[in-house]
Design an enzyme around this catalytic site. Structure first.
Site, PDB file in Angstrom:
ATOM      1  N   LYS A  58     -18.301  18.687  33.539  1.00 23.44           N
ATOM      2  CA  LYS A  58     -16.875  18.331  33.414  1.00 23.44           C
ATOM      3  C   LYS A  58     -16.443  17.182  34.339  1.00 23.44           C
ATOM      4  O   LYS A  58     -15.476  16.490  34.045  1.00 23.44           O
ATOM      5  CB  LYS A  58     -15.994  19.551  33.692  1.00 23.44           C
ATOM      6  CG  LYS A  58     -15.934  20.536  32.539  1.00 23.44           C
ATOM      7  CD  LYS A  58     -14.894  21.601  32.821  1.00 23.44           C
ATOM      8  CE  LYS A  58     -14.873  22.646  31.742  1.00 23.44           C
ATOM      9  NZ  LYS A  58     -13.803  23.623  31.936  1.00 23.44           N
ATOM     10  N   TYR A  64     -11.889  36.387  30.964  1.00 27.09           N
ATOM     11  CA  TYR A  64     -11.673  37.092  29.692  1.00 27.09           C
ATOM     12  C   TYR A  64     -12.772  38.106  29.387  1.00 27.09           C
ATOM     13  O   TYR A  64     -12.691  38.825  28.384  1.00 27.09           O
ATOM     14  CB  TYR A  64     -11.481  36.108  28.524  1.00 27.09           C
ATOM     15  CG  TYR A  64     -12.536  35.045  28.428  1.00 27.09           C
ATOM     16  CD1 TYR A  64     -12.353  33.819  29.053  1.00 27.09           C
ATOM     17  CD2 TYR A  64     -13.713  35.267  27.734  1.00 27.09           C
ATOM     18  CE1 TYR A  64     -13.320  32.842  28.996  1.00 27.09           C
ATOM     19  CE2 TYR A  64     -14.683  34.298  27.667  1.00 27.09           C
ATOM     20  CZ  TYR A  64     -14.486  33.083  28.302  1.00 27.09           C
ATOM     21  OH  TYR A  64     -15.455  32.115  28.240  1.00 27.09           O
ATOM     22  N   THR A 102     -18.550  21.379  28.914  1.00 28.33           N
ATOM     23  CA  THR A 102     -18.398  22.525  29.800  1.00 28.33           C
ATOM     24  C   THR A 102     -19.379  22.410  30.961  1.00 28.33           C
ATOM     25  O   THR A 102     -20.048  21.382  31.127  1.00 28.33           O
ATOM     26  CB  THR A 102     -18.495  23.853  29.001  1.00 28.33           C
ATOM     27  OG1 THR A 102     -18.152  24.922  29.872  1.00 28.33           O
ATOM     28  CG2 THR A 102     -19.878  24.093  28.410  1.00 28.33           C
ATOM     29  N   SER A 145     -16.999  28.681  21.783  1.00 28.80           N
ATOM     30  CA  SER A 145     -16.244  27.583  21.165  1.00 28.80           C
ATOM     31  C   SER A 145     -16.627  27.368  19.704  1.00 28.80           C
ATOM     32  O   SER A 145     -15.738  27.136  18.869  1.00 28.80           O
ATOM     33  CB  SER A 145     -16.421  26.295  21.974  1.00 28.80           C
ATOM     34  OG  SER A 145     -15.722  26.413  23.182  1.00 28.80           O
ATOM     35  N   SER A 157     -21.592  30.154  24.702  1.00 22.81           N
ATOM     36  CA  SER A 157     -20.295  29.547  24.355  1.00 22.81           C
ATOM     37  C   SER A 157     -19.710  30.144  23.074  1.00 22.81           C
ATOM     38  O   SER A 157     -20.396  30.264  22.056  1.00 22.81           O
ATOM     39  CB  SER A 157     -20.457  28.036  24.176  1.00 22.81           C
ATOM     40  OG  SER A 157     -19.231  27.498  23.719  1.00 22.81           O
ATOM     41  N   ASP A 204      -7.838  22.179  29.348  1.00 20.75           N
ATOM     42  CA  ASP A 204      -7.815  23.496  30.010  1.00 20.75           C
ATOM     43  C   ASP A 204      -6.397  23.798  30.513  1.00 20.75           C
ATOM     44  O   ASP A 204      -5.911  24.920  30.389  1.00 20.75           O
ATOM     45  CB  ASP A 204      -8.773  23.528  31.211  1.00 20.75           C
ATOM     46  CG  ASP A 204     -10.222  23.656  30.782  1.00 20.75           C
ATOM     47  OD1 ASP A 204     -10.472  24.233  29.708  1.00 20.75           O
ATOM     48  OD2 ASP A 204     -11.106  23.188  31.522  1.00 20.75           O
TER      49      ASP A 204
HETATM   50  P1  NAP Z   1     -15.518  27.405  40.785  1.00 26.61           P
HETATM   51  O1  NAP Z   1     -15.200  25.961  40.679  1.00 26.61           O
HETATM   52  O2  NAP Z   1     -16.860  27.837  41.262  1.00 26.61           O
HETATM   53  O3  NAP Z   1     -14.391  28.067  41.754  1.00 26.61           O
HETATM   54  C1  NAP Z   1     -14.357  29.432  42.028  1.00 26.61           C
HETATM   55  C2  NAP Z   1     -13.342  29.741  43.125  1.00 26.61           C
HETATM   56  O4  NAP Z   1     -13.465  31.133  43.408  1.00 26.61           O
HETATM   57  C3  NAP Z   1     -13.586  29.018  44.449  1.00 26.61           C
HETATM   58  O5  NAP Z   1     -12.370  28.913  45.154  1.00 26.61           O
HETATM   59  C4  NAP Z   1     -14.525  29.990  45.167  1.00 26.61           C
HETATM   60  O6  NAP Z   1     -14.472  29.921  46.569  1.00 26.61           O
HETATM   61  C5  NAP Z   1     -13.923  31.320  44.761  1.00 26.61           C
HETATM   62  N1  NAP Z   1     -14.937  32.357  44.821  1.00 26.61           N
HETATM   63  C6  NAP Z   1     -16.149  32.366  44.221  1.00 26.61           C
HETATM   64  N2  NAP Z   1     -16.803  33.502  44.518  1.00 26.61           N
HETATM   65  C7  NAP Z   1     -15.982  34.204  45.366  1.00 26.61           C
HETATM   66  C8  NAP Z   1     -16.093  35.451  46.043  1.00 26.61           C
HETATM   67  N3  NAP Z   1     -17.181  36.199  45.928  1.00 26.61           N
HETATM   68  N4  NAP Z   1     -15.079  35.851  46.821  1.00 26.61           N
HETATM   69  C9  NAP Z   1     -13.976  35.103  46.945  1.00 26.61           C
HETATM   70  N5  NAP Z   1     -13.801  33.897  46.335  1.00 26.61           N
HETATM   71  C10 NAP Z   1     -14.799  33.473  45.555  1.00 26.61           C
HETATM   72  O7  NAP Z   1     -15.326  28.138  39.387  1.00 26.61           O
HETATM   73  P2  NAP Z   1     -14.247  27.768  38.268  1.00 26.61           P
HETATM   74  O8  NAP Z   1     -14.838  26.806  37.300  1.00 26.61           O
HETATM   75  O9  NAP Z   1     -12.989  27.427  38.960  1.00 26.61           O
HETATM   76  O10 NAP Z   1     -14.122  29.160  37.474  1.00 26.61           O
HETATM   77  C11 NAP Z   1     -13.544  30.280  38.090  1.00 26.61           C
HETATM   78  C12 NAP Z   1     -13.296  31.400  37.084  1.00 26.61           C
HETATM   79  O11 NAP Z   1     -12.405  30.968  36.069  1.00 26.61           O
HETATM   80  C13 NAP Z   1     -14.553  31.881  36.364  1.00 26.61           C
HETATM   81  O12 NAP Z   1     -14.503  33.278  36.361  1.00 26.61           O
HETATM   82  C14 NAP Z   1     -14.407  31.336  34.964  1.00 26.61           C
HETATM   83  O13 NAP Z   1     -15.017  32.186  34.000  1.00 26.61           O
HETATM   84  C15 NAP Z   1     -12.901  31.320  34.794  1.00 26.61           C
HETATM   85  N6  NAP Z   1     -12.461  30.295  33.830  1.00 26.61           N
HETATM   86  C16 NAP Z   1     -11.778  30.706  32.712  1.00 26.61           C
HETATM   87  C17 NAP Z   1     -11.337  29.753  31.784  1.00 26.61           C
HETATM   88  C18 NAP Z   1     -10.614  30.176  30.533  1.00 26.61           C
HETATM   89  O14 NAP Z   1     -10.467  29.371  29.608  1.00 26.61           O
HETATM   90  N7  NAP Z   1     -10.111  31.382  30.440  1.00 26.61           N
HETATM   91  C19 NAP Z   1     -11.578  28.384  32.016  1.00 26.61           C
HETATM   92  C20 NAP Z   1     -12.261  28.014  33.175  1.00 26.61           C
HETATM   93  C21 NAP Z   1     -12.694  28.977  34.076  1.00 26.61           C
HETATM   94  P3  NAP Z   1     -15.405  28.916  47.411  1.00 26.61           P
HETATM   95  O15 NAP Z   1     -14.917  27.549  47.071  1.00 26.61           O
HETATM   96  O16 NAP Z   1     -15.169  29.329  48.798  1.00 26.61           O
HETATM   97  O17 NAP Z   1     -16.821  29.150  46.923  1.00 26.61           O
END
Ligand code: NAP
Length: 295
Positions: free
Chosen positions: A79, A236, A75, A30, A28, A115
């Site tokens: 969450k 990022y 986190t 943060s 993290s 977020d």
């Molecule tokens: P999550 O709840 O696991 O959701 C991920 C999404 O991506 C789901 O729709 C999943 O599909 C899809 N996915 C996963 N692997 C895939 C693949 N190989 N091919 C196609 N689709 C795929 O994760 P999340 O918490 O939403 O986080 C997603 C991303 O956002 C991460 O990379 C995280 O680092 C980033 N993030 C960034 C911030 C920021 O502050 N910048 C904040 C939060 C998250 P399925 O449902 O079909 O598995």
């Protein structure tokens, strides 16, 4: 206390406590962004990362309250589960279905989702207007919920969710249909490709482009986007995912997830400290430097 120098902080019996809980938590950033802001604003708080396993969440929340913490971030993986231990959650967190920030006040625990605020704050920083534009969100997971809420709350004209799992995308669209014009599809459908020429903003919320997917990007023909389209990847690390590298090649404006992460931190600190607007850029620069140093 010297500005921007974490090692210069002196903590006393009056210092108030803040932190982040999750598991794992060693990655993290943060603590870096929060302590940089706290020290540059001369706020007498300390922010630490605390590893809390899933079966220890209730005990950890009781402990933080007993220890008189001012608040904390939450986190992965807590969450959603945190919600049952809170006294109140605000409407946006309730619609998103996840809490990433808790404020402890008068012995009560208040939950928020910052977020979505972080995601939206990025557009203010780069002066991009969201009102009435057409948007596409790639992915239908937890981050997509905050992104979609943020877009609809900011008054976009439409949101189309495109994901590999059309059922999940439809369920997500149904959850937010009261808030605006929202549709969904499998991202391999022809109908999705037809939406692209009318898309002003494309947001990636999948992990395609990071870690084990570093050489991958969602299956989107970005050449079909209008020439003034904005492509935002909330990842990022790396600084530029394959999607952003490709988008830049075609002259689109691009942005990564640093603003979102810094922005959610700034919004959380505003709630804890009650001292008005926090300088997001200060946090974003601290984050960027930490990423370069691989902290
Ligand atoms: P999550 O709840 O696991 O959701 C991920 C999404 O991506 C789901 O729709 C999943 O599909 C899809 N996915 C996963 N692997 C895939 C693949 N190989 N091919 C196609 N689709 C795929 O994760 P999340 O918490 O939403 O986080 C997603 C991303 O956002 C991460 O990379 C995280 O680092 C980033 N993030 C960034 C911030 C920021 O502050 N910048 C904040 C939060 C998250 P399925 O449902 O079909 O598995």
């Amino acid at each position: 206390m010297k500005e921007g120098n974490i090692l210069s902080a002196i903590y006393t019996g009056k210092t108030k406590n803040l932190g982040v809980i999750g598991y794992p938590i060693h990655h993290s950033l943060s603590p870096v962004i929060q302590n940089t802001a706290l020290q540059s604003m001369h706020l007498d708080y300390a922010y630490i990362a605390m590893p809390v396993r899933e079966n220890e969440l209730e005990a950890a929340v009781k402990g933080l309250k007993a220890l008189n913490f001012t608040g904390f971030n939450i986190t992965i993986p807590h969450k959603i589960n945190i919600i049952k231990y809170l006294d109140e959650i605000d409407q946006s967190a309730s619609l998103i279905g996840a809490v990433n920030t808790v404020l402890i006040k008068n012995d009560r625990l208040y939950g928020y989702n910052t977020d979505y605020e972080g995601f939206i704050s990025a557009f203010q920083s780069v002066k991009f207007t969201l009102k009435r534009i057409n948007t596409v969100v790639l992915g239908a997971g937890g981050a997509a919920r905050a992104v979609i809420y943020g877009l609809l709350h900011a008054g976009v004209g439409s949101v189309h969710i495109a994901a590999r799992n059309a059922e999940k995308a439809k369920k997500l669209a149904d959850d937010f249909k009261e808030l605006g014009n929202i549709s969904s599809s499998d991202w391999n459908e022809k109908m999705f490709q037809e939406i692209l020429p009318k898309t002003d903003l494309l947001v990636n919320t999948t992990p395609l482009g990071m870690d084990m997917y570093i050489d991958k990007m969602p299956p989107v023909d970005i050449t079909m986007l209008p020439s003034n389209a904005f492509v935002y990847d909330i990842i990022y690390t790396p600084e530029k995912t394959k999607l952003l590298v490709e988008a830049e090649k075609y002259g689109y404006t691009v942005l990564n997830g640093e603003y979102m992460l810094a922005g959610q931190g700034a919004a959380a600190l505003e709630k804890w400290s009650g001292c008005g607007k926090i300088d997001v850029d200060l946090m974003r620069i601290a984050l960027h430097e930490a990423l370069l140093k691989k902290l």
